[in-house]
Design a protein around this motif. Structure first.
Motif, PDB file in Angstrom:
ATOM      1  N   GLU A 103      36.620  46.963  11.689  1.00 51.51           N
ATOM      2  CA  GLU A 103      35.581  46.272  12.452  1.00 51.51           C
ATOM      3  C   GLU A 103      34.188  46.490  11.867  1.00 51.51           C
ATOM      4  O   GLU A 103      33.322  45.624  11.987  1.00 51.51           O
ATOM      5  CB  GLU A 103      35.611  46.733  13.913  1.00 51.51           C
ATOM      6  N   ASP A 104      33.948  47.637  11.244  1.00 51.33           N
ATOM      7  CA  ASP A 104      32.613  47.922  10.735  1.00 51.33           C
ATOM      8  C   ASP A 104      32.425  47.469   9.286  1.00 51.33           C
ATOM      9  O   ASP A 104      31.376  47.713   8.683  1.00 51.33           O
ATOM     10  CB  ASP A 104      32.312  49.417  10.843  1.00 51.33           C
ATOM     11  N   ALA A 105      33.428  46.783   8.715  1.00 50.50           N
ATOM     12  CA  ALA A 105      33.331  46.333   7.322  1.00 50.50           C
ATOM     13  C   ALA A 105      32.651  44.972   7.251  1.00 50.50           C
ATOM     14  O   ALA A 105      32.671  44.189   8.209  1.00 50.50           O
ATOM     15  CB  ALA A 105      34.711  46.252   6.688  1.00 50.50           C
ATOM     16  N   GLN A 106      32.024  44.694   6.116  1.00 49.20           N
ATOM     17  CA  GLN A 106      31.501  43.360   5.839  1.00 49.20           C
ATOM     18  C   GLN A 106      32.639  42.549   5.231  1.00 49.20           C
ATOM     19  O   GLN A 106      33.049  42.783   4.102  1.00 49.20           O
ATOM     20  CB  GLN A 106      30.328  43.427   4.865  1.00 49.20           C
ATOM     21  N   ALA A 107      33.174  41.608   6.013  1.00 48.74           N
ATOM     22  CA  ALA A 107      34.385  40.878   5.617  1.00 48.74           C
ATOM     23  C   ALA A 107      34.006  39.584   4.903  1.00 48.74           C
ATOM     24  O   ALA A 107      33.668  38.591   5.545  1.00 48.74           O
ATOM     25  CB  ALA A 107      35.251  40.592   6.836  1.00 48.74           C
ATOM     26  N   LEU A 108      34.073  39.614   3.570  1.00 50.72           N
ATOM     27  CA  LEU A 108      33.826  38.421   2.764  1.00 50.72           C
ATOM     28  C   LEU A 108      35.122  37.859   2.182  1.00 50.72           C
ATOM     29  O   LEU A 108      35.088  36.928   1.385  1.00 50.72           O
ATOM     30  CB  LEU A 108      32.872  38.751   1.611  1.00 50.72           C
ATOM     31  N   HIS A 109      36.252  38.414   2.595  1.00 50.79           N
ATOM     32  CA  HIS A 109      37.531  38.069   1.975  1.00 50.79           C
ATOM     33  C   HIS A 109      38.316  37.012   2.737  1.00 50.79           C
ATOM     34  O   HIS A 109      39.226  36.396   2.185  1.00 50.79           O
ATOM     35  CB  HIS A 109      38.402  39.328   1.871  1.00 50.79           C
ATOM     36  N   SER A 110      37.993  36.787   3.989  1.00 48.55           N
ATOM     37  CA  SER A 110      38.834  35.958   4.847  1.00 48.55           C
ATOM     38  C   SER A 110      38.768  34.483   4.462  1.00 48.55           C
ATOM     39  O   SER A 110      37.813  34.025   3.838  1.00 48.55           O
ATOM     40  CB  SER A 110      38.402  36.130   6.305  1.00 48.55           C
ATOM     41  N   GLY A 111      39.778  33.736   4.886  1.00 48.59           N
ATOM     42  CA  GLY A 111      39.789  32.298   4.677  1.00 48.59           C
ATOM     43  C   GLY A 111      39.421  31.520   5.926  1.00 48.59           C
ATOM     44  O   GLY A 111      39.552  30.298   5.949  1.00 48.59           O
ATOM     45  N   TYR A 112      38.962  32.212   6.967  1.00 49.28           N
ATOM     46  CA  TYR A 112      38.663  31.580   8.243  1.00 49.28           C
ATOM     47  C   TYR A 112      37.215  31.829   8.644  1.00 49.28           C
ATOM     48  O   TYR A 112      36.639  32.865   8.311  1.00 49.28           O
ATOM     49  CB  TYR A 112      39.585  32.134   9.343  1.00 49.28           C
ATOM     50  N   PRO A 113      36.624  30.905   9.410  1.00 49.48           N
ATOM     51  CA  PRO A 113      35.285  31.156   9.954  1.00 49.48           C
ATOM     52  C   PRO A 113      35.353  32.187  11.072  1.00 49.48           C
ATOM     53  O   PRO A 113      36.371  32.306  11.763  1.00 49.48           O
ATOM     54  CB  PRO A 113      34.855  29.793  10.509  1.00 49.48           C
ATOM     55  N   GLU A 114      34.273  32.913  11.248  1.00 49.36           N
ATOM     56  CA  GLU A 114      34.239  33.864  12.366  1.00 49.36           C
ATOM     57  C   GLU A 114      34.154  33.099  13.689  1.00 49.36           C
ATOM     58  O   GLU A 114      33.752  31.930  13.733  1.00 49.36           O
ATOM     59  CB  GLU A 114      33.059  34.815  12.192  1.00 49.36           C
ATOM     60  N   PRO A 115      34.564  33.738  14.805  1.00 48.48           N
ATOM     61  CA  PRO A 115      34.652  33.030  16.091  1.00 48.48           C
ATOM     62  C   PRO A 115      33.365  32.347  16.527  1.00 48.48           C
ATOM     63  O   PRO A 115      33.415  31.311  17.192  1.00 48.48           O
ATOM     64  CB  PRO A 115      35.057  34.151  17.069  1.00 48.48           C
ATOM     65  N   GLY A 116      32.211  32.892  16.146  1.00 42.00           N
ATOM     66  CA  GLY A 116      30.951  32.292  16.555  1.00 42.00           C
ATOM     67  C   GLY A 116      30.713  30.911  15.987  1.00 42.00           C
ATOM     68  O   GLY A 116      29.829  30.183  16.468  1.00 42.00           O
ATOM     69  N   LEU A 117      31.474  30.523  14.969  1.00 49.69           N
ATOM     70  CA  LEU A 117      31.331  29.199  14.363  1.00 49.69           C
ATOM     71  C   LEU A 117      32.364  28.207  14.885  1.00 49.69           C
ATOM     72  O   LEU A 117      32.423  27.069  14.415  1.00 49.69           O
ATOM     73  CB  LEU A 117      31.452  29.304  12.841  1.00 49.69           C
ATOM     74  N   LEU A 118      33.167  28.612  15.854  1.00 51.31           N
ATOM     75  CA  LEU A 118      34.233  27.762  16.380  1.00 51.31           C
ATOM     76  C   LEU A 118      33.846  27.215  17.760  1.00 51.31           C
ATOM     77  O   LEU A 118      33.049  27.833  18.481  1.00 51.31           O
ATOM     78  CB  LEU A 118      35.535  28.557  16.491  1.00 51.31           C
ATOM     79  N   PRO A 119      34.420  26.080  18.154  1.00 48.24           N
ATOM     80  CA  PRO A 119      34.114  25.488  19.473  1.00 48.24           C
ATOM     81  C   PRO A 119      34.899  26.181  20.575  1.00 48.24           C
ATOM     82  O   PRO A 119      35.790  25.587  21.211  1.00 48.24           O
ATOM     83  CB  PRO A 119      34.527  24.033  19.292  1.00 48.24           C
ATOM     84  N   ALA A 120      34.580  27.430  20.831  1.00 46.37           N
ATOM     85  CA  ALA A 120      35.395  28.253  21.728  1.00 46.37           C
ATOM     86  C   ALA A 120      35.506  27.656  23.125  1.00 46.37           C
ATOM     87  O   ALA A 120      36.591  27.634  23.720  1.00 46.37           O
ATOM     88  CB  ALA A 120      34.810  29.663  21.801  1.00 46.37           C
ATOM     89  N   ARG A 121      34.397  27.154  23.666  1.00 45.21           N
ATOM     90  CA  ARG A 121      34.450  26.603  25.026  1.00 45.21           C
ATOM     91  C   ARG A 121      35.370  25.390  25.081  1.00 45.21           C
ATOM     92  O   ARG A 121      36.178  25.254  26.013  1.00 45.21           O
ATOM     93  CB  ARG A 121      33.047  26.223  25.490  1.00 45.21           C
ATOM     94  N   LEU A 122      35.251  24.524  24.097  1.00 48.37           N
ATOM     95  CA  LEU A 122      36.115  23.339  24.069  1.00 48.37           C
ATOM     96  C   LEU A 122      37.584  23.733  23.994  1.00 48.37           C
ATOM     97  O   LEU A 122      38.435  23.153  24.671  1.00 48.37           O
ATOM     98  CB  LEU A 122      35.764  22.458  22.866  1.00 48.37           C
ATOM     99  N   VAL A 123      37.898  24.722  23.142  1.00 47.88           N
ATOM    100  CA  VAL A 123      39.291  25.134  22.957  1.00 47.88           C
ATOM    101  C   VAL A 123      39.849  25.743  24.244  1.00 47.88           C
ATOM    102  O   VAL A 123      40.961  25.410  24.677  1.00 47.88           O
ATOM    103  CB  VAL A 123      39.405  26.122  21.784  1.00 47.88           C
ATOM    104  N   ARG A 124      39.080  26.636  24.872  1.00 45.92           N
ATOM    105  CA  ARG A 124      39.575  27.279  26.100  1.00 45.92           C
ATOM    106  C   ARG A 124      39.800  26.245  27.201  1.00 45.92           C
ATOM    107  O   ARG A 124      40.822  26.276  27.902  1.00 45.92           O
ATOM    108  CB  ARG A 124      38.580  28.348  26.560  1.00 45.92           C
ATOM    109  N   THR A 125      38.853  25.336  27.362  1.00 42.55           N
ATOM    110  CA  THR A 125      38.992  24.303  28.389  1.00 42.55           C
ATOM    111  C   THR A 125      40.201  23.414  28.105  1.00 42.55           C
ATOM    112  O   THR A 125      40.974  23.074  29.013  1.00 42.55           O
ATOM    113  CB  THR A 125      37.715  23.451  28.452  1.00 42.55           C
TER     114      THR A 125
END
Length: 468
Positions: A103-125
């Motif tokens: 959790e405390d690492a700087q993650a530059l390796h992933s192939g996915y956007p972090e949750p803050g860039l996703l339409p979380a409200r739309l998905v949950r609804t």
């Protein structure tokens, strides 16, 4: 009571368990309620969490007890070696991009956007509505929900020239993400052991899918505009390949977008040689400076098999994608999908449809474009200012990554470990080459968490390079 109250009770019971002998009876629910000033519901939630974790066992009507420890014995599975025999295909290891960073690492390796860039409200609804409707208890058609198939088709039709036939929902199959679609496409188009042409470098998931399908990968050199036509023509002639895997829009990992001229040239070569083009439009929703230009929209003769996913742009848990094609190949693709998974979850399909047809989806994508540009430019600037050993030759017009070249001779395995020791997780570029890598590269994700730390992360990568 909040989840925090439940967590506190779990922590308190765990401290009690540390000194309790196996088989000891826990205090009753009434005692725990009084001791922690909590509601019975909160206490029961805490006890369920402890039971799931294997710390206690519940005996209905009797009480809760400290779980007896079981002796751990090694088991001889040697018999399986002979029973399994040789593997059908030797699969590459799981790519580093799927590893979970601390959790405390700087993650530059992933192939996915972090949750803050996703339409979380739309998905949950959307998920809530989907689970309350008929999708929760009905089996969808094997090809998928008609409305979602029509939406994918309309997206391509919207950019199809007027003199070309526009696709319809009948040309689309819904899949559980794009990875399974790629595997089906390769199995349907290429017999085992036969060649599949790919750009080099190319998406590691496509390399994995090709190995799973048992096909032989043949790399074709690409430049900033796409596959080099002369080399593609020669590879088609020499190998007799009848399928080519491509990413014309914001390629993973390089971020390159094919020019209009190159797209036409490659389509003409495919038609001349009677070959299919498997178009992976993975980054359709991640445009920054340009617009996506699907090859499928320029293909009236059925040479393009088009793959598109919503997973990365909506939620990693919403594994919904599509594969579009025309002609007999569509039946072959549907047969392969049905044999592997029968159908894609109706709940996930309905939720995906709710998201992409909500007015908020367009608003989200407009905001996302700005966010991607800011993060891309910040990481590129951080590399330029703080990691001079890295070279980014191409600033992508879309996508999620920068493709950074390292000094020749860099030991990538050692570098990745050295970066992790400094709290920065990076993806080794070797995983994106279907054969021997042309040079040492890193693929760096600019949509991970904490972009403010990009300068520090770049400086750490530079220190790791200098330490080798």
């Amino acid at each position: 009571m909040t989840d925090d109250s439940s967590d506190r009770i779990v922590a308190a019971v765990r401290r009690w368990l540390a000194d309790a002998p196996p088989g000891a009876r826990l205090p009753s629910t009434r005692q725990l309620v009084a001791e922690h000033a909590a509601s019975p519901v909160t206490v029961q939630k805490a006890l369920r969490a402890l039971a799931v974790a294997g710390a206690i066992e519940s005996r209905p009507g009797v009480g809760n007890f400290v779980r007896e420890s079981r002796a751990v014995r090694s088991t001889d599975h040697g018999w399986q070696t002979a029973a399994l025999g040789a593997p059908r295909a030797v699969l590459p290891r799981i790519a580093g991009a799927l590893r979970a960073a601390p959790e405390d690492a700087q993650a530059l390796h992933s192939g996915y956007p972090e949750p803050g860039l996703l339409p979380a409200r739309l998905v949950r609804t959307a998920l809530t509505r989907a689970t309350r409707g008929g999708a929760a208890t009905t089996r969808p058609p094997a090809a998928g929900l008609w409305e979602l198939r029509a939406w994918f088709a309309a997206e391509i039709a919207g950019v199809t020239p007027a003199d070309h036939p526009a696709p319809t929902g009948n040309d689309v199959i819904i899949t559980p993400g794009s990875q399974s679609a790629l595997t089906s496409a390769f199995r349907a188009l290429v017999p085992p052991g036969h060649p599949l042409l790919v750009e080099s470098p190319t998406y590691w998931g496509a390399i994995l899918a090709a190995h799973q399908a048992g096909v032989h990968l043949v790399p074709v050199a690409s430049d900033a505009e796409g596959p080099v036509p002369d080399q593609l023509d020669r590879a088609l002639r020499e190998t007799g390949a009848r399928a080519i895997y491509v990413q014309p829009t914001y390629a993973n990992p390089t971020g390159a977008q094919w020019s209009a001229r190159r797209s036409i040239d490659v389509l003409e070569l495919a038609r001349h040689h009677g070959a299919f083009l498997v178009e992976d439009d993975w980054a359709h929703d991640f445009a920054i400076d340009t617009e996506p230009r699907p090859l499928a929209a320029l293909d009236p003769t059925g040479h393009v098999v088009y793959v598109r996913s919503l997973t990365k742009s909506t939620s990693p848990s919403l594994r919904v994608g599509a594969i579009a094609a025309r002609g007999p190949v569509l039946d072959r693709l549907l047969a392969d999908r049905a044999a592997e998974s029968l159908y894609t979850s109706a709940v996930l399909q309905q939720a995906a449809l709710e998201v992409v047809t909500d007015p908020g989806w367009r608003s989200h994508r407009r905001r996302l474009r700005t966010q991607l540009r800011e993060r891309r430019d910040l990481l590129a600037r951080s590399i330029r200012d703080h990691a001079p050993s890295l070279t980014v030759d191409h600033l992508p017009a879309g996508g999620l990554h920068l493709w950074a070249r390292l000094p020749d001779g860099t030991d990538l395995d050692r570098l990745v470990r050295a970066c992790e020791d400094r709290g920065v997780w990076v993806a080794s570029g070797d995983e994106w080459f279907p054969t021997e890598p042309a040079a040492p590269f890193l693929r760096l994700n600019f949509t991970g968490p904490d972009p403010a730390s990009f300068p520090t992360a770049a400086a750490s990568i530079q220190a790791a390079v200098e330490s080798l």
